[in-house]
Enzyme design. Structure first.
Site, mmCIF file in Angstrom:
data_model
loop_
_atom_site.group_PDB
_atom_site.id
_atom_site.type_symbol
_atom_site.label_atom_id
_atom_site.label_comp_id
_atom_site.label_asym_id
_atom_site.label_seq_id
_atom_site.Cartn_x
_atom_site.Cartn_y
_atom_site.Cartn_z
ATOM 1 N N GLU A 127 0.844 -1.191 0.000
ATOM 2 C CA GLU A 127 0.000 0.000 0.000
ATOM 3 C C GLU A 127 0.888 1.253 0.000
ATOM 4 O O GLU A 127 1.879 1.276 0.730
ATOM 5 C CB GLU A 127 -0.902 0.037 1.240
ATOM 6 N N GLY A 266 2.946 2.189 10.898
ATOM 7 C CA GLY A 266 2.765 1.412 12.116
ATOM 8 C C GLY A 266 2.526 -0.060 11.812
ATOM 9 O O GLY A 266 3.135 -0.944 12.401
ATOM 10 N N ALA A 267 1.624 -0.327 10.865
ATOM 11 C CA ALA A 267 1.291 -1.707 10.534
ATOM 12 C C ALA A 267 0.458 -1.737 9.262
ATOM 13 O O ALA A 267 -0.066 -0.709 8.829
ATOM 14 C CB ALA A 267 0.508 -2.354 11.670
ATOM 15 N N MET A 268 0.309 -2.925 8.683
ATOM 16 C CA MET A 268 -0.376 -3.048 7.399
ATOM 17 C C MET A 268 -1.283 -4.275 7.376
ATOM 18 O O MET A 268 -0.870 -5.373 7.748
ATOM 19 C CB MET A 268 0.684 -3.116 6.285
ATOM 20 N N GLU A 269 -2.489 -4.076 6.870
ATOM 21 C CA GLU A 269 -3.567 -5.067 6.962
ATOM 22 C C GLU A 269 -3.596 -6.107 5.844
ATOM 23 O O GLU A 269 -4.680 -6.613 5.520
ATOM 24 C CB GLU A 269 -4.907 -4.320 6.982
ATOM 25 N N ASN A 270 -2.467 -6.460 5.226
ATOM 26 C CA ASN A 270 -2.466 -7.453 4.144
ATOM 27 C C ASN A 270 -3.361 -8.650 4.489
ATOM 28 O O ASN A 270 -3.332 -9.158 5.600
ATOM 29 C CB ASN A 270 -1.052 -7.968 3.925
ATOM 30 N N GLU A 303 -5.779 -3.049 12.437
ATOM 31 C CA GLU A 303 -5.435 -3.849 11.249
ATOM 32 C C GLU A 303 -6.389 -5.034 11.113
ATOM 33 O O GLU A 303 -6.794 -5.397 10.013
ATOM 34 C CB GLU A 303 -3.982 -4.324 11.294
ATOM 35 N N HIS A 306 -9.687 -3.956 9.605
ATOM 36 C CA HIS A 306 -9.614 -3.729 8.158
ATOM 37 C C HIS A 306 -10.051 -4.964 7.363
ATOM 38 O O HIS A 306 -10.392 -4.833 6.185
ATOM 39 C CB HIS A 306 -8.186 -3.393 7.737
ATOM 40 N N GLU A 325 -9.863 4.079 6.061
ATOM 41 C CA GLU A 325 -9.063 4.501 7.219
ATOM 42 C C GLU A 325 -9.892 5.267 8.253
ATOM 43 O O GLU A 325 -9.784 5.003 9.447
ATOM 44 C CB GLU A 325 -7.850 5.318 6.770
HETATM 45 N N1 BES Z 1 -3.175 0.747 5.800
HETATM 46 C C1 BES Z 1 -2.425 1.391 6.807
HETATM 47 C C2 BES Z 1 -0.952 1.245 6.655
HETATM 48 C C3 BES Z 1 -0.311 1.998 5.525
HETATM 49 C C4 BES Z 1 -0.530 3.316 5.334
HETATM 50 C C5 BES Z 1 0.535 1.405 4.664
HETATM 51 C C6 BES Z 1 0.089 3.991 4.287
HETATM 52 C C7 BES Z 1 1.134 2.072 3.630
HETATM 53 C C8 BES Z 1 0.919 3.376 3.441
HETATM 54 C C9 BES Z 1 -2.779 0.846 8.183
HETATM 55 O O1 BES Z 1 -4.014 0.250 8.284
HETATM 56 C C10 BES Z 1 -2.777 1.997 9.111
HETATM 57 O O2 BES Z 1 -3.605 2.843 8.975
HETATM 58 N N2 BES Z 1 -1.841 2.040 10.041
HETATM 59 C C11 BES Z 1 -1.647 3.124 10.952
HETATM 60 C C12 BES Z 1 -1.970 2.748 12.359
HETATM 61 C C13 BES Z 1 -3.405 2.856 12.718
HETATM 62 C C14 BES Z 1 -3.640 2.409 14.126
HETATM 63 C C15 BES Z 1 -3.985 4.229 12.500
HETATM 64 C C16 BES Z 1 -0.187 3.472 10.855
HETATM 65 O O3 BES Z 1 0.559 2.688 10.284
HETATM 66 O O4 BES Z 1 0.193 4.520 11.362
HETATM 67 ZN ZN ZN Z 2 -5.586 1.599 8.520
#
Ligand code: BES
Ligand code: ZN
Length: 876
Positions: A127, A266-270, A303, A306, A325
């Site tokens: 992403e 922070g993390a990714m929902e693959n 995640e 998602h 989001e």
């Molecule tokens: N889908 C995003 C991660 C992401 C964002 C990947 C942009 C690549 C580019 C993930 O679900 C997300 O929103 N993560 C947040 C943490 C969340 C608790 C708000 C993050 O990574 O900060």
């Molecule tokens: Zn997210």
């Protein structure tokens, strides 16, 4: 890197894809510098796009193309053409099998997008547009496909993971091994993931509401295997919560989480294979702070949620990012509120929104929750899309009520399962399920800027009628001058003179949601003997600023009596802002500073009120941050803000010394560490008291800090005392504490990141030089975003005083780092530059210095589209 000026993409130009991909078969042969990727795509003309056969355009960046074949026949140029952005292929039939071979270099991939190596572990981040760095593909979220993935690797990477279920594995003749994974659900390429490494895992199971057993696995490097338990507990709570609150069950037989040290976000929902920044998943009682425990719970939830809000129902295009989001942040916030203290969670979220999102909405990068245009989509993972987007969903929840909202979300998931949709589809589902019209509400998605509500009131003694007049307005933003009135839910209460809630209507309610839809509106309440005091925007029912001429006395009254906990805290913030503004003014006019005795007494009151949640007491005592004071100012005078806040903080510390000391002692009970809400609240207040005491720099206070530092048995207490020593202790003791701490914890990456961050946010003079030294320390790694965020980000975002030095050294330093980092990791560089983009709001000297630093970045040339977009827009 940028050749010409990057081009702007517009929402209004959206067109459906020319071709669809029904099946995606991927085959990876992993090698650090030369990974071979073979992809077989079953492609068909999109019937919605037309009948002719335009060239097939595939995205692809930094790929070495080896071969292209259609239905088994190798193509040659000019049947296909390679461009800097991808591949164009002439098409002769409406359906065909495309086979592409290409090579990539994971080891040299420092952007951490696509396939890269982190501590010898292969991992992916796709992403938003990272899949095009793996292979040629229609890399857009409305192309959804069934993926099968085979990973071939030498045996030093024994664990091979991808999305879905493992359907095959074994050994190759050359001694390598392989695994094949199949994901039965269609998904866009941005949800693809691959992991390969020497990993261990913890395992558990979850039985869904309908009785299916799901295998849960969390993978880490072997040294971190003892830090997975909290994430596993959080995951099971999140799975249960989504079943109970939204009726959503998990859909695969396995759910995997992998922790990696190098990660941009922070993390990714693959799908079925979430990849997490180590800092957002690993925790143990000795090494993680309370806030880390809470952050992990909420991100694991986010995640996981998602899987429905993002994966099963995904975005049509990246302008719709808030669809997944904003909604998912709302979901994770409610999850955290249910697991912990609801009021404290709300206060934390609103503080973040008001400090940082409001600033974004008033700055050069202001954009609506659903942006109309972008140059680089990575720049639009913003507080506006996330936090304001979540507030917009929360307003729907407020307007429709919990049942109505649930009906709407059920319809949304059912209607759009397996589809890529828009924010408008979400609203339509809410409308259809509730038989209401949200036409005006939709402006929240298209209009940027923070609305302002100006409230005045009137009391007609003779008639006993109290009236509230509410006017709404919204400041112009870069691309939008005139704004339409919004549909705003304003939750209110009215307090009588003894502080009780008044009855507001014939139903006997003491709270009401006023629906503001016009520029000016008057609301009347009758049956009053005396003029009540309004408690406005309870629970922060809309992301707006409320202006009402509260007196200090009235604010103190609300702090004491408001039945809405959020508004009790809000009254304390308003009171502190009034006092801090006055101090700033006195400082500028060369007058002696003095804190009003009423304020001190109000704080003393809060501190001694045992009926209040200790976490709330801590939130009230802490005083608004310099950042949030700056956000409230029309013109930011950084020096005056620092002086005023330091003065207020020290004055409170001295005036309340005995009470702070007593509260500290009362809460400093020795008991085994447990990160439950009650204990967290008590530690929060205890350490708030400790920091105040340290600020007096009295001998006995610093002794107390030193004692806590030496005796601490958990990271919350340890970090709080180290921070106090760094900021207030004598230099020698502070330096030796820093060294001792490092010697003890140098083997633990997460603690080392914390250690770096505490040093870079030290308000002491000389911090910038220390930071420069720190960047030469073995613990610093310029290729690791967490370390960059801790040291450079910590300085720019959490060290208001040293960053805003009058000589401009802070801005210049950040500018230099942005230029260097941009060559390695454009996403990280573009985020780091943000603190120097708001120069227009600063008083003359800093404004000029900030602008010069920004211009310096632009003049460096060869910028990534990421940094170019932010810098060029802010210099306009
Ligand atoms: N889908 C995003 C991660 C992401 C964002 C990947 C942009 C690549 C580019 C993930 O679900 C997300 O929103 N993560 C947040 C943490 C969340 C608790 C708000 C993050 O990574 O900060
Ligand atoms: Zn997210």
């Amino acid at each position: 890197m940028q050749d010409a000026q990057p081009k702007t993409i517009y929402l209004k130009d959206y067109q459906v894809p020319d071709y669809l991909v029904d099946n995606t078969d991927l085959h990876f042969e992993l090698e650090p510098k030369a990974t071979l990727v073979k992809s077989q795509l079953k492609i068909r003309r999109n019937p919605e796009a037309g009948k002719d056969l335009p060239p097939l355009l595939l995205d692809g960046i930094d790929l070495e193309l080896l071969s292209v074949a259609i239905d088994g026949s190798i193509l040659s140029q000019p049947t296909y053409q390679v461009t800097p952005q991808g591949l164009s292929i002439s098409v002769e039939k409406p359906e065909f099998l495309l086979e592409i071979h290409n090579r990539i270099n994971p080891e040299d991939n420092t952007s951490l997008e696509g396939l890269y190596l982190s501590n010898d572990m292969y991992c992916t981040q796709c992403e938003a547009e990272g899949f095009r760095k793996i292979t040629f593909y229609p890399d857009r979220p409305d192309v959804m496909s069934k993926f099968t993935t085979t990973i071939v690797s030498p045996k030093d990477h024994p664990v091979l993971l991808s999305n879905g279920n493992q359907i095959d594995s074994g050994y190759c003749e050359d001694g390598r091994h392989f695994a094949t994974w199949e994901d039965p659900f269609v998904k866009p390429a941005y949800l693809f993931a691959l992991v390969a490494g020497d990993l261990q895992h913890v395992e558990d199971t979850f039985t869904t509401g309908s009785g299916r057993e799901v295998k849960l696995q969390i993978f880490t490097e072997p040294k971190n295997i003892g830090k997975c338990d909290h994430a596993m507990r959080s995951l099971k709570k999140a799975m249960r919560w989504d079943e109970e609150m939204y009726g959503r069950e998990y859909d695969l037989d396995i759910f995997m989480v992998v922790a990696v040290d190098h990660f941009n976000m922070g993390a990714m929902e693959n799908k079925g294979l979430n990849i997490f920044n180590s800092a957002c998943v690993l925790a143990s009682p000795e090494t993680a702070t309370d806030s880390a425990f809470q952050r992990i719970e909420s991100i694991v939830g986010h995640e996981y949620f998602h899987n429905w809000s993002g994966n099963r129902v995904t975005c049509r295009d990246w302008f719709q990012l808030s669809l997944k989001e904003g909604f998912t942040v709302f979901r994770d916030a409610e999850f955290s509120a249910d697991m912990n203290s609801r009021a404290v969670k709300r206060i934390e979220d609103v503080s973040l929104l008001r400090t940082n999102q409001f600033a974004e909405d008033a700055g050069p990068m202001a954009h609506p929750v659903r942006p109309d245009s972008y140059m680089e989509i990575s720049n639009f993972y913003t507080l506006t899309v996330y936090e304001k987007g979540a507030e917009v969903v929360r307003m729907l929840h407020t307007l429709l009520g919990p049942e109505g909202f649930r009906k709407g979300s059920d319809l949304y998931f059912e209607r759009h399962d397996g589809c890529a949709v828009t924010c408008d589809d979400f609203i339509v589902a809410m409308e259809d399920a509730n038989q209401i019209n949200l036409t005006q509400f939709r402006h929240w998605y298209s209009q940027a800027g923070t609305p302002v509500l100006d409230v005045t009131d009137d009391f007609d003694q003779a008639k006993g009628v109290y009236s509230l007049k509410i006017s709404q307005s919204c400041p112009s933003t870069t691309d939008q001058k005139d704004k339409l009135p919004l549909h705003i839910p304003v939750k209110i209460g009215l307090l009588d003179q003894s502080g009780n809630d008044c009855v507001l209507n014939s139903k006997g309610n003491t709270e009401e949601v006023l629906e503001i839809t016009k520029s000016d509106q008057v609301f009347e309440f009758s049956g009053f003997q005396e003029k009540p005091l309004p408690s406005l925007l309870r629970d922060f029912s809309a992301p707006v600023r409320v202006r009402y001429p509260y007196t200090e006395k009235q604010l103190i009254f609300l702090m004491r009596h408001d039945s809405d906990t959020f508004n009790r805290w809000d009254a304390s913030q308003r009171l502190a802002f009034l006092a801090l503004s006055k101090l700033q003014k006195d400082y500028r006019n060369g007058r002696a500073l003095q804190l009003q005795p009423e304020l001190v007494e109000a704080y003393r009151d809060v501190l001694s009120n045992t009926a209040l949640d200790p976490a709330l007491v801590a939130e009230i005592l802490r005083l608004p941050s310099e950042q949030s004071i700056a956000e409230m100012s029309d013109l930011i005078d950084a020096e005056a803000i620092v002086v005023a806040r330091e003065f207020a903080y020290k004055s409170l510390a001295e005036a309340l010394f005995p009470e702070l000391w007593a509260k500290y002692s009362e809460l400093n009970a020795q008991k085994p560490y447990d990160p439950n809400a009650k204990d967290i609240a008590e530690r929060s207040l205890k350490n708030t008291c400790l920091t105040y005491l340290a600020a007096t720099e009295k001998f006995e206070a610093l002794e107390l800090v030193q004692k806590q530092f030496e005796a601490a048995e958990n990271m919350t207490d340890s970090a709080a005392s180290l921070s106090a020593l760094i900021n207030y202790g004598d230099m020698q003791k502070s330096d030796s504490a820093i060294q001792d701490f490092y010697q003890h914890w140098k083997g633990d990456t997460q603690v080392v990141e914390l250690w770096l961050g505490l040093q870079s946010s030290s308000a002491r003079n000389g911090t910038l030089n220390k930071i420069k030294d720190l960047m030469g320390h073995p613990a610093f790694e310029v290729r690791n975003p967490n370390k960059v965020r801790a040291v450079i980000g910590g300085f720019a975002n959490r060290n208001f005083k040293q960053f805003h030095k009058e000589d401009g050294s802070g801005f210049r330093f950040v500018a230099e780092q942005v230029i260097l980092l941009d060559k390695l990791n454009p996403q990280i560089a573009a985020r780091l530059v943000v603190p120097i983009t708001r120069w227009k709001k600063y008083s003359k000297n800093l404004s000029e210095k900030m602008k010069a630093a920004l211009q310096h970045v632009l003049d460096a040339g060869e910028l990534s589209p990421d940094v170019f977009e932010v810098v060029s827009k802010s210099l306009k």
